[in-house]
Design a protein around this motif. Structure first.
Motif, PDB file in Angstrom:
ATOM      1  N   UNK A 188       0.831  -1.210   0.000  1.00 54.73           N
ATOM      2  CA  UNK A 188       0.000   0.000   0.000  1.00 54.73           C
ATOM      3  C   UNK A 188       0.863   1.256   0.000  1.00 54.73           C
ATOM      4  N   UNK A 189       0.408   2.298  -0.700  1.00 54.46           N
ATOM      5  CA  UNK A 189       1.187   3.521  -0.822  1.00 54.46           C
ATOM      6  C   UNK A 189       0.306   4.741  -0.601  1.00 54.46           C
ATOM      7  N   UNK A 190       0.847   5.714   0.122  1.00 49.24           N
ATOM      8  CA  UNK A 190       0.146   6.978   0.338  1.00 49.24           C
ATOM      9  C   UNK A 190       1.007   8.118  -0.172  1.00 49.24           C
ATOM     10  N   UNK A 191       0.385   9.280  -0.327  1.00 58.39           N
ATOM     11  CA  UNK A 191       1.103  10.486  -0.716  1.00 58.39           C
ATOM     12  C   UNK A 191       0.375  11.693  -0.163  1.00 58.39           C
ATOM     13  N   UNK A 192       1.081  12.810  -0.076  1.00 57.05           N
ATOM     14  CA  UNK A 192       0.492  14.077   0.357  1.00 57.05           C
ATOM     15  C   UNK A 192       0.704  15.086  -0.765  1.00 57.05           C
ATOM     16  N   UNK A 193      -0.418  15.559  -1.359  1.00 64.84           N
ATOM     17  CA  UNK A 193      -0.364  16.502  -2.476  1.00 64.84           C
ATOM     18  C   UNK A 193      -0.240  17.939  -2.012  1.00 64.84           C
ATOM     19  N   UNK A 194      -0.297  18.163  -0.707  1.00 63.71           N
ATOM     20  CA  UNK A 194      -0.195  19.509  -0.120  1.00 63.71           C
ATOM     21  C   UNK A 194      -1.267  20.418  -0.718  1.00 63.71           C
ATOM     22  N   UNK A 195      -0.916  21.573  -1.240  1.00 62.53           N
ATOM     23  CA  UNK A 195      -1.944  22.526  -1.690  1.00 62.53           C
ATOM     24  C   UNK A 195      -2.230  22.407  -3.193  1.00 62.53           C
ATOM     25  N   UNK A 196      -2.322  21.178  -3.679  1.00 64.33           N
ATOM     26  CA  UNK A 196      -2.627  20.971  -5.103  1.00 64.33           C
ATOM     27  C   UNK A 196      -3.972  21.574  -5.452  1.00 64.33           C
ATOM     28  N   UNK A 197      -4.003  22.309  -6.584  1.00 62.22           N
ATOM     29  CA  UNK A 197      -5.248  22.925  -7.034  1.00 62.22           C
ATOM     30  C   UNK A 197      -6.023  22.039  -7.995  1.00 62.22           C
ATOM     31  N   UNK A 198      -5.504  20.844  -8.282  1.00 68.40           N
ATOM     32  CA  UNK A 198      -6.165  19.944  -9.216  1.00 68.40           C
ATOM     33  C   UNK A 198      -5.740  20.167 -10.652  1.00 68.40           C
ATOM     34  N   UNK A 199      -4.922  21.167 -10.908  1.00 70.39           N
ATOM     35  CA  UNK A 199      -4.537  21.516 -12.274  1.00 70.39           C
ATOM     36  C   UNK A 199      -3.073  21.211 -12.572  1.00 70.39           C
ATOM     37  N   UNK A 200      -2.184  21.451 -11.642  1.00 73.78           N
ATOM     38  CA  UNK A 200      -0.754  21.270 -11.891  1.00 73.78           C
ATOM     39  C   UNK A 200      -0.452  19.808 -12.229  1.00 73.78           C
ATOM     40  N   UNK A 201       0.220  19.595 -13.344  1.00 71.90           N
ATOM     41  CA  UNK A 201       0.486  18.238 -13.814  1.00 71.90           C
ATOM     42  C   UNK A 201       1.421  17.460 -12.888  1.00 71.90           C
ATOM     43  N   UNK A 259      -6.504  24.160   1.184  1.00 71.84           N
ATOM     44  CA  UNK A 259      -6.081  25.517   0.836  1.00 71.84           C
ATOM     45  C   UNK A 259      -5.841  25.678  -0.655  1.00 71.84           C
ATOM     46  N   UNK A 260      -5.473  24.585  -1.336  1.00 76.41           N
ATOM     47  CA  UNK A 260      -5.154  24.684  -2.749  1.00 76.41           C
ATOM     48  C   UNK A 260      -6.363  24.811  -3.643  1.00 76.41           C
ATOM     49  N   UNK A 261      -7.343  23.942  -3.457  1.00 73.82           N
ATOM     50  CA  UNK A 261      -8.522  23.917  -4.325  1.00 73.82           C
ATOM     51  C   UNK A 261      -9.686  24.728  -3.771  1.00 73.82           C
ATOM     52  N   UNK A 262      -9.619  25.129  -2.505  1.00 75.52           N
ATOM     53  CA  UNK A 262     -10.680  25.954  -1.932  1.00 75.52           C
ATOM     54  C   UNK A 262     -12.045  25.286  -2.009  1.00 75.52           C
ATOM     55  N   UNK A 263     -13.021  26.008  -2.526  1.00 74.27           N
ATOM     56  CA  UNK A 263     -14.392  25.486  -2.599  1.00 74.27           C
ATOM     57  C   UNK A 263     -14.523  24.315  -3.565  1.00 74.27           C
ATOM     58  N   UNK A 264     -13.526  24.100  -4.390  1.00 73.17           N
ATOM     59  CA  UNK A 264     -13.560  22.978  -5.336  1.00 73.17           C
ATOM     60  C   UNK A 264     -12.971  21.699  -4.739  1.00 73.17           C
ATOM     61  N   UNK A 265     -12.599  21.731  -3.466  1.00 74.33           N
ATOM     62  CA  UNK A 265     -11.972  20.574  -2.843  1.00 74.33           C
ATOM     63  C   UNK A 265     -12.843  19.319  -2.900  1.00 74.33           C
ATOM     64  N   UNK A 266     -14.148  19.359  -2.571  1.00 75.46           N
ATOM     65  CA  UNK A 266     -14.954  18.133  -2.671  1.00 75.46           C
ATOM     66  C   UNK A 266     -14.960  17.537  -4.077  1.00 75.46           C
ATOM     67  N   UNK A 267     -15.045  18.388  -5.089  1.00 74.25           N
ATOM     68  CA  UNK A 267     -15.035  17.887  -6.471  1.00 74.25           C
ATOM     69  C   UNK A 267     -13.689  17.251  -6.800  1.00 74.25           C
ATOM     70  N   UNK A 268     -12.613  17.853  -6.312  1.00 73.61           N
ATOM     71  CA  UNK A 268     -11.290  17.292  -6.560  1.00 73.61           C
ATOM     72  C   UNK A 268     -11.140  15.949  -5.853  1.00 73.61           C
TER      73      UNK A 268
END
Length: 308
Positions: free
Chosen positions: A160-173, A190-199
């Motif tokens: 099993x593997x985990x990762x932390x994307x930190x403040x990813x906005x969902x766009x950065x490749x 903090x990265x995606x703000x109100x779009x966090x649930x969708x991300x």
């Protein structure tokens, strides 16, 4: 180097370095030629180092694999990990050890200026990392570019593997492969703000993750699983046991508490509560020095049960 232990609970890959912490009155800092500040301190850690140290403080058997420089900053990293009894297997990067300058205000909020400095073509040799991956229950990949090239071997080994994307906005490749190829994904709201649930839903829909956790500081965290419906569950923030001093390392501490619960067989909501407790504790000392023990985590968890 060869592994010293027959088995590990967690092997962390990448993400060590040194934070230079500058305490300021407020953020953003007013524009001026010169600003008087308190004592400037240096704290070895960064995200991978903090996760390794935090997991070790909880009593887990931990190793950290990474690149550092043959420089005085790298020597600080080695010393801190040795003090924390983390098995460290470093390779030398010609670019030197990663650094960050973090401005921290009176409320403990921070703004980080990160110098990743790894060359784009940096790769970790398979004969360096495979001996550790074959002996661990869990792998945590920091989002260093070289770490993405370990996924094929991790999947083949079935670890099993985990990762932390930190403040990813969902766009950065840069973050996307980590998001879609990990079993457990952490990110900051903090990265995606109100779009966090969708991300969070996108990560579950498009990737292999079973669980996505979005941390939200004083607002707690949000938890979404494949079988838990489309709306993230809110996990309340824990009350810090002392005044807040510095939020550096709080997200990394949350990861440690969550992984501790996961490896103990706790359900995901209990894991998130343990993460919240560890994250709150991390805010009570400067830098990333407040590392909660397993005993203290259990005690705080019992208090939380009594309050609930």
């Amino acid at each position: 180097m060869v592994p010293r232990q027959a088995a590990y609970d967690v092997v962390v890959v990448g993400g060590s370095g040194v934070d230079t912490v500058v305490r300021v009155g407020s953020l953003p800092v007013p524009l001026a030629d010169s600003v008087s500040v308190g004592p400037i301190r240096e704290w070895p850690g960064h995200t991978g180092g903090n996760v390794a140290l935090g997991a070790g403080a909880l009593g887990l058997t931990v190793a950290l694999l990474d690149y550092i420089g043959d420089d005085w900053i790298g020597a600080q990293v080695r010393e801190r990990l040795a003090e924390g009894e983390v098995e460290f297997a470093p390779l030398i990067s010609p670019a030197g050890t990663r650094r960050a300058v973090n401005l921290v205000d009176a409320a403990g909020r921070r703004m980080s200026f990160y110098d990743g400095r790894d060359p784009a073509g940096l790769r970790m040799p398979r004969d360096h990392y495979l001996p550790w991956l074959r002996r661990t229950r869990h792998v945590h990949l920091s989002i260093m570019n070289f770490a993405r090239f370990l996924y094929d071997d991790i999947e083949e080994l079935g670890v099993p593997v985990s990762t932390d994307l930190h403040d990813w906005d969902g766009l950065a490749d840069h973050h996307r492969e980590f998001a879609l190829r990990s079993d457990l994904v952490f990110l900051s709201a903090a990265g995606a703000g109100e779009h966090t649930p969708a991300l969070m839903r996108e990560i579950l829909r498009e990737g292999r993750a079973e669980t996505v956790v979005a941390t939200a500081g004083a607002d707690g965290a949000y938890l979404l699983t494949r079988d838990g419906g489309p709306t993230p569950q809110h996990v309340p923030a824990a009350v810090p046991p002392a005044p807040i001093v510095d939020s550096n390392g709080a997200g990394d501490a949350f990861v440690c508490g969550f992984l501790y619960g996961r490896l103990a067989g706790r359900d995901v909501r209990e894991c998130a509560r343990l993460g919240a407790v560890a994250g709150a504790y991390a805010c009570t000392a400067p830098g990333s020095t407040a590392l909660i023990s397993g005993e203290a985590l259990h005690a705080a968890d019992r208090i939380g049960d009594d309050v609930a």
